[in-house]
Design a protein around this motif. Structure first.
Motif, PDB file in Angstrom:
ATOM      1  N   VAL A  34       0.856  -1.185   0.000  1.00 48.46           N
ATOM      2  CA  VAL A  34       0.000   0.000   0.000  1.00 48.46           C
ATOM      3  C   VAL A  34       0.890   1.232   0.000  1.00 48.46           C
ATOM      4  CG1 VAL A  34      -1.776   1.282   1.271  1.00 48.46           C
ATOM      5  CG2 VAL A  34      -1.821  -1.215   1.242  1.00 48.46           C
ATOM      6  N   LYS A  35       0.463   2.258  -0.740  1.00 51.10           N
ATOM      7  CA  LYS A  35       1.215   3.505  -0.736  1.00 51.10           C
ATOM      8  C   LYS A  35       1.167   4.141   0.649  1.00 51.10           C
ATOM      9  CE  LYS A  35       1.051   4.970  -5.548  1.00 51.10           C
ATOM     10  NZ  LYS A  35       0.641   6.054  -6.491  1.00 51.10           N
ATOM     11  N   VAL A  36       2.340   4.490   1.148  1.00 50.87           N
ATOM     12  CA  VAL A  36       2.392   5.036   2.501  1.00 50.87           C
ATOM     13  C   VAL A  36       1.768   6.428   2.575  1.00 50.87           C
ATOM     14  CG1 VAL A  36       4.649   6.162   2.301  1.00 50.87           C
ATOM     15  CG2 VAL A  36       3.906   5.242   4.494  1.00 50.87           C
ATOM     16  N   SER A  37       1.736   7.157   1.467  1.00 52.53           N
ATOM     17  CA  SER A  37       1.153   8.502   1.473  1.00 52.53           C
ATOM     18  C   SER A  37      -0.328   8.456   1.821  1.00 52.53           C
ATOM     19  CB  SER A  37       1.354   9.182   0.128  1.00 52.53           C
ATOM     20  OG  SER A  37       0.754   8.422  -0.913  1.00 52.53           O
ATOM     21  N   GLY A  38      -1.038   7.434   1.317  1.00 56.31           N
ATOM     22  CA  GLY A  38      -2.458   7.301   1.655  1.00 56.31           C
ATOM     23  C   GLY A  38      -2.670   6.992   3.124  1.00 56.31           C
ATOM     24  N   VAL A  39      -1.785   6.164   3.685  1.00 54.02           N
ATOM     25  CA  VAL A  39      -1.874   5.838   5.118  1.00 54.02           C
ATOM     26  C   VAL A  39      -1.636   7.090   5.961  1.00 54.02           C
ATOM     27  CG1 VAL A  39      -0.859   4.474   6.975  1.00 54.02           C
ATOM     28  CG2 VAL A  39      -1.153   3.463   4.703  1.00 54.02           C
ATOM     29  N   ILE A  40      -0.620   7.866   5.587  1.00 57.96           N
ATOM     30  CA  ILE A  40      -0.317   9.101   6.313  1.00 57.96           C
ATOM     31  C   ILE A  40      -1.496  10.060   6.255  1.00 57.96           C
ATOM     32  CG2 ILE A  40       1.211  11.109   6.395  1.00 57.96           C
ATOM     33  CD1 ILE A  40       2.618   8.601   7.255  1.00 57.96           C
ATOM     34  N   ASP A  41      -2.133  10.151   5.107  1.00 58.53           N
ATOM     35  CA  ASP A  41      -3.285  11.062   4.957  1.00 58.53           C
ATOM     36  C   ASP A  41      -4.423  10.675   5.892  1.00 58.53           C
ATOM     37  OD1 ASP A  41      -2.005  12.555   3.067  1.00 58.53           O
ATOM     38  OD2 ASP A  41      -2.926  11.567   1.335  1.00 58.53           O
ATOM     39  N   VAL A  42      -4.686   9.376   6.010  1.00 57.31           N
ATOM     40  CA  VAL A  42      -5.770   8.919   6.893  1.00 57.31           C
ATOM     41  C   VAL A  42      -5.474   9.296   8.341  1.00 57.31           C
ATOM     42  CG1 VAL A  42      -6.949   6.889   7.826  1.00 57.31           C
ATOM     43  CG2 VAL A  42      -6.482   7.045   5.376  1.00 57.31           C
ATOM     44  N   ILE A  43      -4.254   9.052   8.781  1.00 59.43           N
ATOM     45  CA  ILE A  43      -3.882   9.360  10.174  1.00 59.43           C
ATOM     46  C   ILE A  43      -3.916  10.858  10.423  1.00 59.43           C
ATOM     47  CG2 ILE A  43      -2.022   9.231  11.876  1.00 59.43           C
ATOM     48  CD1 ILE A  43      -1.148   6.614  10.527  1.00 59.43           C
ATOM     49  N   CYS A  44      -3.357  11.630   9.514  1.00 54.49           N
ATOM     50  CA  CYS A  44      -3.302  13.086   9.710  1.00 54.49           C
ATOM     51  C   CYS A  44      -4.695  13.704   9.645  1.00 54.49           C
ATOM     52  CB  CYS A  44      -2.393  13.716   8.659  1.00 54.49           C
ATOM     53  SG  CYS A  44      -0.645  13.307   8.877  1.00 54.49           S
ATOM     54  N   ARG A  45      -5.550  13.186   8.793  1.00 50.74           N
ATOM     55  CA  ARG A  45      -6.919  13.712   8.721  1.00 50.74           C
ATOM     56  C   ARG A  45      -7.661  13.455  10.028  1.00 50.74           C
ATOM     57  NH1 ARG A  45      -8.980  10.528   5.181  1.00 50.74           N
ATOM     58  NH2 ARG A  45      -7.873  11.530   3.452  1.00 50.74           N
ATOM     59  N   HIS A  46      -7.496  12.258  10.571  1.00 49.79           N
ATOM     60  CA  HIS A  46      -8.132  11.952  11.857  1.00 49.79           C
ATOM     61  C   HIS A  46      -7.543  12.818  12.971  1.00 49.79           C
ATOM     62  CE1 HIS A  46     -10.123   9.389  14.870  1.00 49.79           C
ATOM     63  NE2 HIS A  46      -9.034   9.591  15.589  1.00 49.79           N
ATOM     64  N   ALA A  47      -6.225  13.017  12.961  1.00 50.98           N
ATOM     65  CA  ALA A  47      -5.591  13.848  13.991  1.00 50.98           C
ATOM     66  C   ALA A  47      -6.090  15.275  13.915  1.00 50.98           C
ATOM     67  CB  ALA A  47      -4.074  13.801  13.820  1.00 50.98           C
ATOM     68  N   PHE A  48      -6.241  15.802  12.715  1.00 51.10           N
ATOM     69  CA  PHE A  48      -6.681  17.188  12.556  1.00 51.10           C
ATOM     70  C   PHE A  48      -8.132  17.372  12.967  1.00 51.10           C
ATOM     71  CE2 PHE A  48      -8.391  20.748  10.118  1.00 51.10           C
ATOM     72  CZ  PHE A  48      -7.473  21.744  10.429  1.00 51.10           C
ATOM     73  N   ASP A  50     -10.194  15.083  14.942  1.00 45.26           N
ATOM     74  CA  ASP A  50     -10.601  14.591  16.256  1.00 45.26           C
ATOM     75  C   ASP A  50      -9.474  14.524  17.275  1.00 45.26           C
ATOM     76  OD1 ASP A  50     -13.205  14.135  15.225  1.00 45.26           O
ATOM     77  OD2 ASP A  50     -12.518  12.237  14.377  1.00 45.26           O
ATOM     78  N   GLY A  51      -8.239  14.703  16.836  1.00 43.88           N
ATOM     79  CA  GLY A  51      -7.120  14.548  17.755  1.00 43.88           C
ATOM     80  C   GLY A  51      -6.754  13.086  17.947  1.00 43.88           C
ATOM     81  N   LEU A  52      -5.579  12.860  18.509  1.00 45.40           N
ATOM     82  CA  LEU A  52      -5.092  11.500  18.737  1.00 45.40           C
ATOM     83  C   LEU A  52      -5.214  11.155  20.206  1.00 45.40           C
ATOM     84  CD1 LEU A  52      -1.799  11.698  16.602  1.00 45.40           C
ATOM     85  CD2 LEU A  52      -4.036  10.817  15.889  1.00 45.40           C
ATOM     86  N   ASP A  53      -5.883  10.039  20.511  1.00 47.04           N
ATOM     87  CA  ASP A  53      -5.966   9.613  21.900  1.00 47.04           C
ATOM     88  C   ASP A  53      -4.606   9.099  22.362  1.00 47.04           C
ATOM     89  OD1 ASP A  53      -5.668   6.967  20.979  1.00 47.04           O
ATOM     90  OD2 ASP A  53      -7.826   6.692  20.814  1.00 47.04           O
ATOM     91  N   ASP A  54      -4.505   8.738  23.630  1.00 50.18           N
ATOM     92  CA  ASP A  54      -3.197   8.387  24.199  1.00 50.18           C
ATOM     93  C   ASP A  54      -2.534   7.228  23.463  1.00 50.18           C
ATOM     94  OD1 ASP A  54      -3.658  10.378  25.966  1.00 50.18           O
ATOM     95  OD2 ASP A  54      -4.027   9.105  27.715  1.00 50.18           O
TER      96      ASP A  54
END
Length: 712
Positions: A34-48, A50-54
């Motif tokens: 899987v392209k890592v750029s797509g994975v990064i986008d999913v994580i960063c979108r969620h962080a922006f 809802d924020g990241l839990d512990d």
């Protein structure tokens, strides 16, 4: 043979994205499915969003803080989007600090620099605020790393306290300074050290805007506040409000020059106890008697910790130092403003500081009162209006005429010159705040020898109420009745006045009858209910007054109050609206007008009459609500009585005493007229309209209140 690189869709869920990220960090780029750029986008979108839990934050930081197969762009993107949804756990901070330095498994210098910047941004929302202090030695020992030195100096500048300033560290910083020259961030850290020990670090430290930690990106700061507010993990003020038991540091060099300096204690030694070394309330309490005063005490206007110190350790020297600075500064500001050459920024800063101090101490210093007397003469009614009115609300208890002549008349003249509804709203807000302050300031006193309003302290409230009544009556007659905000300000004043009345301290004062009746007839359900609440509070105060109330209020005062109470009772409860007679003014409605209105209503329907036009069923501001209350009551009675819904007689409305009698005889529910009205008022109270029910129960007998379940 399957392809090495597959363009499949990135994972949709955060959990899947984290698993893919960890797998990708261990897999060379050409072997990933899987392209890592797509994975990064999913994580960063969620962080922006809802924020990241512990747990998520730990996972991402673990990946970013070690050498992996991820490219530098991906790691940088992850670090820039580390938005914590809660406070940052201490173990995450330890992980980040452990990632710094040189070593085979360490991340790249660029990643380390990004992680240090992230620590500087989140240092105020770390779960354990002492964790960075305990790691201070580790961080300081990495100053020899060129790649992270600037960010590391900025972080150390934020967390340095007196206990961290050791001789060997001072020596090391001086050696760095000599060998590296005027490196801005290093000079900024050296300046922090020099503030603690000016006698040891000689010479001057050259600083510029790059010497101080940069402000967090506004978008990042706004986003983290929104995320943490939504998560309800920290208060709204986590990043905006300073710790009340830490010296307030404004950080980087501000674009606007401040007239009030930061707190700095000069000429100290290693054994000195200073405010800059205080970190928490326990530390402050234990060291209060040994704390040395800072160089410029005027910083107490903006620094909460110094404000506590000045108030808890008063001394003639401290007071004199503050007075000298203020008197010189205020005189200079007044002269420059009078001449038209002053900078409003400086005066605004001083006035805001005065207001914060007054809100904290509930006291307005004499020096500030003297300044306001002169400044109000040249004030335009716009500049710093909130600060000026806020300060005026803390004027000490004194005869109203004196207060009005010296302060309030000048403020009124300046504000009214704007001729805007907002100006009058601010003015009414000022009088309400002043009333609250005076009510708290009224000293305990024994019963006065004469009537309540003959007592000088109680006369103050009567004069204030009279002035506000004249202002309110004028405003209601000259502004449209749809101005809800202005109406609310008037009602708020009398709500405060009616609820703070206490025997021998604050007298029981109703609005004058003309104003009270005008409020009663205002086309607003809320205004009618709040007016009823004001009357109810006054009636309750009379009911609870010790001794015979006639001994404390004159016949004229009691007669006026009784007329108002009785007129409202006729108006809303016993269907005798606008009736005149003994102890009743009929809301100042002329008899001829009342008769004309009655004739007109009778011509429309023989069941209509002026005396019933304002009861709960026919009142234009209550009719729809009382109809809804009746439908709910009728439905409940039908269920309780096990009526056949197809054959039961339903009331068609509007409800009246006669219609309820007919309904009971014709096979409908049996509800009395009095019980119906009580149920309507209770129904309204359950929906936030409780003033009417409060008035009826306050004006009724104990037997009536017991009958309907009210405590007596």
């Amino acid at each position: 043979m399957p392809p090495i690189v597959d363009d499949r869709e990135p994972p949709a869920s955060l959990h899947d994205a984290l698993e893919s990220l960890e797998k990708a960090s261990r897999t060379p780029a050409k072997q990933r499915a899987v392209k890592v750029s797509g994975v990064i986008d999913v994580i960063c979108r969620h962080a922006f969003e809802d924020g990241l839990d512990d747990d998520t934050l730990r996972t991402v930081v673990h990946v970013a803080s070690r050498k992996t197969e991820l490219d530098q762009t991906s790691v940088t993107t992850l670090v820039k989007n580390l938005y914590p949804a809660q406070r940052v756990p201490a173990d995450v901070v330890v992980t980040v600090v452990g990632a710094l330095g040189q070593g085979k498994g360490k991340p790249s210098p660029g990643s380390q620099n990004g992680l240090v910047k992230w620590l500087a941004i989140v240092h105020e929302i770390i779960e354990d605020p002492n964790i960075l202090s305990r790691l201070y030695g580790v961080l300081f020992g990495m100053l020899d790393m060129i790649s992270i030195r600037t960010s590391l100096c900025h972080l150390l500048s934020l967390i340095t306290r007196r206990k961290h300033v050791k001789p060997f560290r001072i020596q090391q910083l001086l050696e760095y300074s000599r060998s590296l020259g005027n490196e801005p961030a290093l000079q900024g850290l050296l300046r922090i050290y020099k503030d603690y020990y000016p006698d040891i670090i000689l010479g001057t430290t050259s600083t510029n805007r790059h010497s101080f930690p940069p402000r967090p990106d506004p978008e990042w700061r706004t986003r983290i506040l929104a995320i943490q507010e939504w998560a309800a993990a920290v208060s709204d003020s986590t990043l905006e409000q300073p710790n009340g038991f830490k010296v307030l540091r404004k950080g980087p060099k501000r674009t606007k020059v401040s007239l009030i300096p930061d707190v700095h204690t000069y000429h100290t030694n290693e054994a000195s106890v200073t405010l800059e070394g205080i970190d928490n309330v326990q530390d402050f309490v234990e060291k209060l008697d040994r704390i040395e005063p800072p160089g410029q005490l005027i910083s107490f206007l903006t620094d909460p910790l110094l404000q506590k110190y000045v108030d808890l350790r008063p001394s003639p020297i401290t007071s004199r130092r503050i007075e000298l600075w203020l008197s010189t500064c205020l005189e200079e500001q007044y002269n420059t403003i009078k001449d038209g050459t002053g900078d409003s920024q400086y005066l605004s800063e001083i006035l805001d500081g005065f207001l914060k101090h007054a809100q904290y101490t509930k006291v307005l210093p004499q020096l500030v009162q003297a300044f306001l007397r002169e400044y109000l003469l040249v004030w335009d009614g716009v500049q710093d209006v909130d600060s000026i009115l806020g300060l005026l609300s803390y004027i000490p208890l004194q005869p109203f005429h004196d207060t009005y002549t010296a302060f309030l008349r000048l403020a009124e003249r300046a504000i009214i010159a704007n001729s805007s509804p907002e100006a009058y709203e601010r003015l009414l807000g000022l009088y309400t705040s002043l009333l609250r302050h005076w009510a708290v300031q009224t000293p305990p006193r024994p019963p006065p020898p004469g009537f309540a309003l003959d007592d000088p302290n109680q006369r103050i409230f009567a004069d204030l109420s009279e002035h506000v009544s004249q202002l309110s009556l004028s405003l209601l007659l000259s502004t449209p009745p749809t101005d809800a905000t202005l109406l609310s300000k008037i009602l708020t004043f009398y709500e405060v006045l009616s609820t703070c009345s206490t025997p021998y301290h604050v007298p029981i004062l109703l609005p004058p009858s003309h104003l009270l009746y005008l409020l009663t007839l205002t086309p607003s359900t809320t205004a009618l209910d709040r007016t009823a609440g004001i009357i109810a509070a006054c009636k309750t105060a009379f009911n609870n007054h010790p001794g015979d109330v006639k001994d404390y209020y004159s016949k004229d005062a009691l007669a006026s109050m009784n007329c108002s109470l009785r007129d409202f009772y006729h108006f809303i409860w016993i269907s005798r609206a606008l009736s005149t007679g003994q102890n009743a003014l009929g809301l100042h409605c002329y008899s001829s007008l009342r008769d004309t209105l009655n004739t007109y209503l009778s011509s429309l329907d023989h069941q209509y009459a002026i005396q019933t036009a304002f009861n709960v069923s026919h009142n234009p501001w209550l009719a729809s609500l009382s109809a809804a209350a009746w439908r709910e009551l009728e439905e409940r009675k039908v269920r309780e009585g096990a009526f056949d819904r197809r054959s039961v007689e339903w009331h068609r409305g509007p409800v009246s005493s006669r219609s309820l009698e007919v309904l009971g005889k014709n096979g409908g529910v049996d509800v009395g007229w009095e019980a119906y009205r009580v149920e309507v008022f209770k129904w309204l109270e359950g929906r936030g309209v409780g003033g009417l029910k409060g008035y009826i129960f306050a004006a009724s007998t104990e037997e009536f209140r017991r009958r309907y379940g009210e405590e007596v």
